[in-house]
Write a protein that holds these residues in place. Structure first.
Motif, PDB file in Angstrom:
ATOM      1  N   ASP A 424       7.896  -1.571 -82.795  1.00  0.00           N
ATOM      2  CA  ASP A 424       8.848  -2.507 -83.207  1.00  0.00           C
ATOM      3  C   ASP A 424       8.109  -3.185 -84.591  1.00  0.00           C
ATOM      4  OD1 ASP A 424       6.855  -4.179 -82.279  1.00  0.00           O
ATOM      5  OD2 ASP A 424       8.190  -5.319 -81.113  1.00  0.00           O
ATOM      6  N   GLY A 425       6.866  -2.519 -85.097  1.00  0.00           N
ATOM      7  CA  GLY A 425       6.339  -2.910 -86.104  1.00  0.00           C
ATOM      8  C   GLY A 425       4.957  -3.632 -86.052  1.00  0.00           C
ATOM      9  N   HIS A 426       4.761  -4.240 -84.713  1.00  0.00           N
ATOM     10  CA  HIS A 426       3.519  -4.933 -84.368  1.00  0.00           C
ATOM     11  C   HIS A 426       2.223  -4.169 -84.515  1.00  0.00           C
ATOM     12  CE1 HIS A 426       1.173  -7.572 -82.165  1.00  0.00           C
ATOM     13  NE2 HIS A 426       1.804  -8.561 -82.069  1.00  0.00           N
ATOM     14  N   PRO A 427       1.159  -4.697 -85.061  1.00  0.00           N
ATOM     15  CA  PRO A 427       0.273  -3.703 -85.508  1.00  0.00           C
ATOM     16  C   PRO A 427      -0.578  -3.550 -84.077  1.00  0.00           C
ATOM     17  CG  PRO A 427      -0.021  -6.196 -86.253  1.00  0.00           C
ATOM     18  CD  PRO A 427       1.149  -6.086 -85.909  1.00  0.00           C
ATOM     19  N   ASP A 428      -0.589  -4.381 -83.056  1.00  0.00           N
ATOM     20  CA  ASP A 428      -1.542  -3.953 -82.085  1.00  0.00           C
ATOM     21  C   ASP A 428      -0.833  -3.121 -81.117  1.00  0.00           C
ATOM     22  OD1 ASP A 428      -3.029  -4.157 -79.978  1.00  0.00           O
ATOM     23  OD2 ASP A 428      -3.296  -6.457 -79.667  1.00  0.00           O
ATOM     24  N   TYR A 429      -1.259  -2.102 -80.790  1.00  0.00           N
ATOM     25  CA  TYR A 429      -0.639  -0.873 -80.038  1.00  0.00           C
ATOM     26  C   TYR A 429      -0.454  -1.441 -78.641  1.00  0.00           C
ATOM     27  CZ  TYR A 429      -5.061   0.621 -78.097  1.00  0.00           C
ATOM     28  OH  TYR A 429      -6.098   0.757 -77.538  1.00  0.00           O
ATOM     29  N   GLU A 430      -1.532  -2.530 -78.198  1.00  0.00           N
ATOM     30  CA  GLU A 430      -1.319  -2.907 -76.724  1.00  0.00           C
ATOM     31  C   GLU A 430      -0.071  -3.757 -76.427  1.00  0.00           C
ATOM     32  OE1 GLU A 430      -4.522  -4.448 -74.743  1.00  0.00           O
ATOM     33  OE2 GLU A 430      -5.593  -2.785 -74.814  1.00  0.00           O
ATOM     34  N   HIS A 431       0.549  -4.324 -77.601  1.00  0.00           N
ATOM     35  CA  HIS A 431       1.883  -5.166 -77.486  1.00  0.00           C
ATOM     36  C   HIS A 431       2.984  -4.103 -76.961  1.00  0.00           C
ATOM     37  CE1 HIS A 431       5.168  -7.537 -78.720  1.00  0.00           C
ATOM     38  NE2 HIS A 431       5.602  -6.443 -79.489  1.00  0.00           N
ATOM     39  N   LEU A 432       3.008  -2.939 -77.541  1.00  0.00           N
ATOM     40  CA  LEU A 432       4.012  -1.843 -77.088  1.00  0.00           C
ATOM     41  C   LEU A 432       3.848  -1.505 -75.802  1.00  0.00           C
ATOM     42  CD1 LEU A 432       6.214   0.060 -78.229  1.00  0.00           C
ATOM     43  CD2 LEU A 432       4.489   1.609 -78.975  1.00  0.00           C
ATOM     44  N   ILE A 433       2.353  -1.005 -75.246  1.00  0.00           N
ATOM     45  CA  ILE A 433       2.339  -0.716 -73.962  1.00  0.00           C
ATOM     46  C   ILE A 433       2.494  -1.861 -72.966  1.00  0.00           C
ATOM     47  CG2 ILE A 433       0.496   0.295 -72.481  1.00  0.00           C
ATOM     48  CD1 ILE A 433      -0.788   1.580 -74.808  1.00  0.00           C
ATOM     49  N   ASN A 434       2.383  -3.205 -73.338  1.00  0.00           N
ATOM     50  CA  ASN A 434       2.647  -3.952 -72.818  1.00  0.00           C
ATOM     51  C   ASN A 434       4.290  -4.303 -72.488  1.00  0.00           C
ATOM     52  OD1 ASN A 434       0.332  -4.826 -72.117  1.00  0.00           O
ATOM     53  ND2 ASN A 434       0.057  -6.548 -73.723  1.00  0.00           N
ATOM     54  N   ARG A 435       5.134  -4.141 -73.428  1.00  0.00           N
ATOM     55  CA  ARG A 435       6.505  -4.084 -73.235  1.00  0.00           C
ATOM     56  C   ARG A 435       6.834  -2.845 -72.543  1.00  0.00           C
ATOM     57  NH1 ARG A 435       8.218  -2.957 -78.619  1.00  0.00           N
ATOM     58  NH2 ARG A 435      10.374  -3.180 -77.897  1.00  0.00           N
ATOM     59  N   ALA A 436       6.279  -1.889 -72.527  1.00  0.00           N
ATOM     60  CA  ALA A 436       6.738  -0.786 -71.462  1.00  0.00           C
ATOM     61  C   ALA A 436       6.454  -1.068 -70.179  1.00  0.00           C
ATOM     62  CB  ALA A 436       6.145   0.592 -72.015  1.00  0.00           C
ATOM     63  N   ASN A 449      13.369   5.114 -59.133  1.00  0.00           N
ATOM     64  CA  ASN A 449      13.955   6.154 -59.564  1.00  0.00           C
ATOM     65  C   ASN A 449      14.904   5.939 -60.529  1.00  0.00           C
ATOM     66  OD1 ASN A 449      14.517   8.819 -59.839  1.00  0.00           O
ATOM     67  ND2 ASN A 449      16.250   8.961 -57.937  1.00  0.00           N
ATOM     68  N   LEU A 450      14.403   4.986 -61.537  1.00  0.00           N
ATOM     69  CA  LEU A 450      15.153   4.844 -62.882  1.00  0.00           C
ATOM     70  C   LEU A 450      14.255   4.310 -63.926  1.00  0.00           C
ATOM     71  CD1 LEU A 450      15.641   1.406 -62.919  1.00  0.00           C
ATOM     72  CD2 LEU A 450      17.133   1.812 -61.217  1.00  0.00           C
ATOM     73  N   CYS A 451      14.870   4.476 -64.971  1.00  0.00           N
ATOM     74  CA  CYS A 451      14.172   4.231 -66.313  1.00  0.00           C
ATOM     75  C   CYS A 451      14.609   2.723 -67.104  1.00  0.00           C
ATOM     76  CB  CYS A 451      14.185   5.226 -67.295  1.00  0.00           C
ATOM     77  SG  CYS A 451      13.071   6.654 -66.712  1.00  0.00           S
ATOM     78  N   ALA A 452      13.891   1.972 -67.358  1.00  0.00           N
ATOM     79  CA  ALA A 452      14.333   0.616 -68.163  1.00  0.00           C
ATOM     80  C   ALA A 452      13.854   0.594 -69.532  1.00  0.00           C
ATOM     81  CB  ALA A 452      14.156  -0.371 -67.231  1.00  0.00           C
ATOM     82  N   VAL A 453      14.587  -0.028 -70.261  1.00  0.00           N
ATOM     83  CA  VAL A 453      14.014  -0.094 -71.601  1.00  0.00           C
ATOM     84  C   VAL A 453      13.545  -1.457 -72.069  1.00  0.00           C
ATOM     85  CG1 VAL A 453      14.759  -0.190 -74.113  1.00  0.00           C
ATOM     86  CG2 VAL A 453      15.692   1.618 -72.331  1.00  0.00           C
ATOM     87  N   ALA A 454      12.344  -1.686 -72.797  1.00  0.00           N
ATOM     88  CA  ALA A 454      11.765  -2.848 -73.150  1.00  0.00           C
ATOM     89  C   ALA A 454      12.890  -3.976 -73.751  1.00  0.00           C
ATOM     90  CB  ALA A 454      10.629  -2.594 -73.774  1.00  0.00           C
ATOM     91  N   GLU A 455      12.804  -5.004 -73.543  1.00  0.00           N
ATOM     92  CA  GLU A 455      13.664  -6.001 -74.109  1.00  0.00           C
ATOM     93  C   GLU A 455      12.966  -6.481 -75.599  1.00  0.00           C
ATOM     94  OE1 GLU A 455      13.432  -8.954 -71.185  1.00  0.00           O
ATOM     95  OE2 GLU A 455      14.996  -7.798 -69.974  1.00  0.00           O
TER      96      GLU A 455
END
Ligand SMILES: Nc1nc2c(ncn2[C@@H]2O[C@H](COP(=O)(O)OP(=O)(O)OP(=O)(O)O)[C@@H](O)[C@H]2O)c(=O)[nH]1
Length: 455
Positions: A424-436, A449-455
């Protein structure tokens, strides 16, 4: 690499500051900073946003919201240390800030500039508060020392972290060379030929649009993997030149000649250029020997230590090209029960089969890491949010529908849950992994047994 331990070094420096300066002056300085921390932060932010170099790091909404709060906290903490018992926590915080700067590759000159802006404004405030130079001199020296030590600690953490990061980057490059190069070479040659056959077919059947080579499976692999794996190899430039020529010159010409019905000459030229790429590719692969190292020994997936190198590059590429990429964090459901019922050996067999299934389900331009014990992290290059969920569900369903082998010729249905997040444009990749990770947690709590999308 620094030879000092940042934590004990920082603590010593703070002890010296506390003993060098008078308590009552220090508490007046604390009150001054507390009274003006918001104003200092606002003016810092405004001035930094005027610099294009700094804007890249600051404009993201989350950074914008959090930066002000954490800057105020940082200022207050630096000037509120009154007692030696408060030193350890403050030093740890300053080192942490330095690590974050390193993780997002924030240029060190921007940090120094930030400190200079604060110092300048605080000097004005000091000269208003204390009447004569003799009175404000100790306050100025104290200001200088506090800012310098804070900056020094942040830089120390930055250097240590960047040093580790560049070693990991190098290790990643070396590791990548250890891929099974002969298999990869054939795979990429086939991908290239597939693209050219599809193109011929599209031209002959009069289709109006077709995919450029850089958007093909080969092109994605070339830009996201080959360029870093074979960094510095002359064939990389040669391939890129031909690739660009095909996409930017030859394809538009072919499109035009298709309309006039005379494509023979341009077709022949395209064949020649594809052949040239195959030649460069073969030479390139043949120059590297296969080194079996750097993979997780159980699953043969990428080792987690290469994650910063890969993620930082994808963040950079996405920012530069206004592009996008997604990550999926998969976690095998009830894995503990598999270990409990079939022994560690059974658990390991399951892990290997899940890793094979996942690695075989993504494109060669994607990355699959063993992220934790029974967690896999997928980095899907140039994949948007909606597509990432479809891919995650496809892989999850595939696992569900393929019972896995267990010791003693048994089989068992195994499932996993996934959390999906898109850059989402955030420069810190850990932010992305935390969202996942948060999305994965939600998928688990919704029943697994399901997949959810980060908010
Ligand atoms: N066999 C094997 N087990 C591992 C490995 N790494 C981690 N584990 C085990 O994986 C299990 C993970 O269990 P939990 O985190 O409780 O989660 P879970 O049972 O998968 O349950 P949920 O994730 O909530 O669905 C632990 O028992 C670990 O010991 C490994 O390399 N091999």
């Amino acid at each position: 690499m620094p030879i000092i331990d940042p934590l004990s070094y920082g603590q010593n420096q703070w002890h010296i500051i506390l003993s060098d300066y008078d308590q009552s002056m220090r508490s007046r300085m604390r009150d001054l900073v507390f009274a003006h921390s918001s104003e200092l932060t606002d003016s810092f932010y405004q001035q930094m946003m005027a610099l294009p170099e700094a804007r890249e790091f600051l404009e993201h909404q989350v950074v914008n919201q959090r930066l002000k709060a954490s800057m105020i906290l940082w200022l207050k903490q630096a000037f509120s240390i009154q007692d030696t018992s408060e030193i350890a926590a403050a030093v740890e915080h300053q080192l942490e800030v330095g690590k974050v700067h390193a993780r997002i590759n924030l240029p060190i000159n921007l940090v120094s500039l930030g400190a200079r802006l604060h110092k300048r404004r605080l000097l004005e405030l000091i000269s208003n508060l204390w009447q004569t130079p003799a009175d404000w001199l100790p306050a100025v020296q104290y200001l200088q020392d506090v800012m310098d030590v804070s900056l020094e600690l942040m830089s120390l953490a930055y250097v240590t972290k960047s040093d580790r990061k560049s070693r990991a980057d190098e290790a990643y490059r070396l590791h990548s060379l250890s891929l099974n190069l002969s298999v990869e070479r054939e795979r990429q040659r086939a991908a290239l030929l597939d693209w050219s056959h599809e193109l011929m077919f599209a031209l002959h059947s009069g289709e109006a649009t077709f995919k450029g080579l850089s958007r093909s499976e080969f092109g994605l692999w070339f830009y996201h993997q080959a360029i870093s794996v074979f960094d510095g190899a002359p064939e990389i430039n040669q391939i890129e030149q031909v690739l660009q020529h095909i996409d930017l010159v030859l394809l538009p010409q072919l499109q035009a000649s298709a309309q006039s019905g005379n494509m023979v000459e341009k077709m022949a030229q395209l064949q020649q250029e594809v052949k040239a790429i195959i030649y460069f590719l073969t030479t390139l692969f043949d120059r590297y020997i296969e080194l079996e190292q750097g993979r997780d020994t159980l699953t043969r997936l990428l080792d987690r230590r290469f994650l910063p190198a890969v993620m930082n590059r994808e963040v950079k590429l996405s920012k530069r090209n206004s592009g996008v990429f997604s990550v999926i964090l998969f976690d095998i459901d009830h894995f503990k029960a598999i270990n409990d019922n079939h022994g560690h050996e059974g658990g390991d067999m399951v892990l290997q089969q899940v890793a094979n299934l996942v690695a075989g389900a993504v494109r060669s331009s994607d990355f699959v890491f063993r992220y934790g014990g029974e967690e896999l992290l997928l980095v899907l290059v140039e994949v948007s949010a909606d597509k990432a969920l479809v891919i995650a569900d496809k892989i999850r369903t595939k696992l569900m529908n393929n019972p896995l082998k267990l010791p003693g010729n048994q089989t068992q249905q195994v499932t996993m849950s996934g959390g999906v997040a898109t850059f989402d444009g955030h420069p810190d990749y850990e932010h992305l992994i935390n969202r996942a990770d948060k999305a994965l947690y939600r998928a688990k709590s919704l029943g697994r047994n399901l997949c959810a999308v980060a908010e």
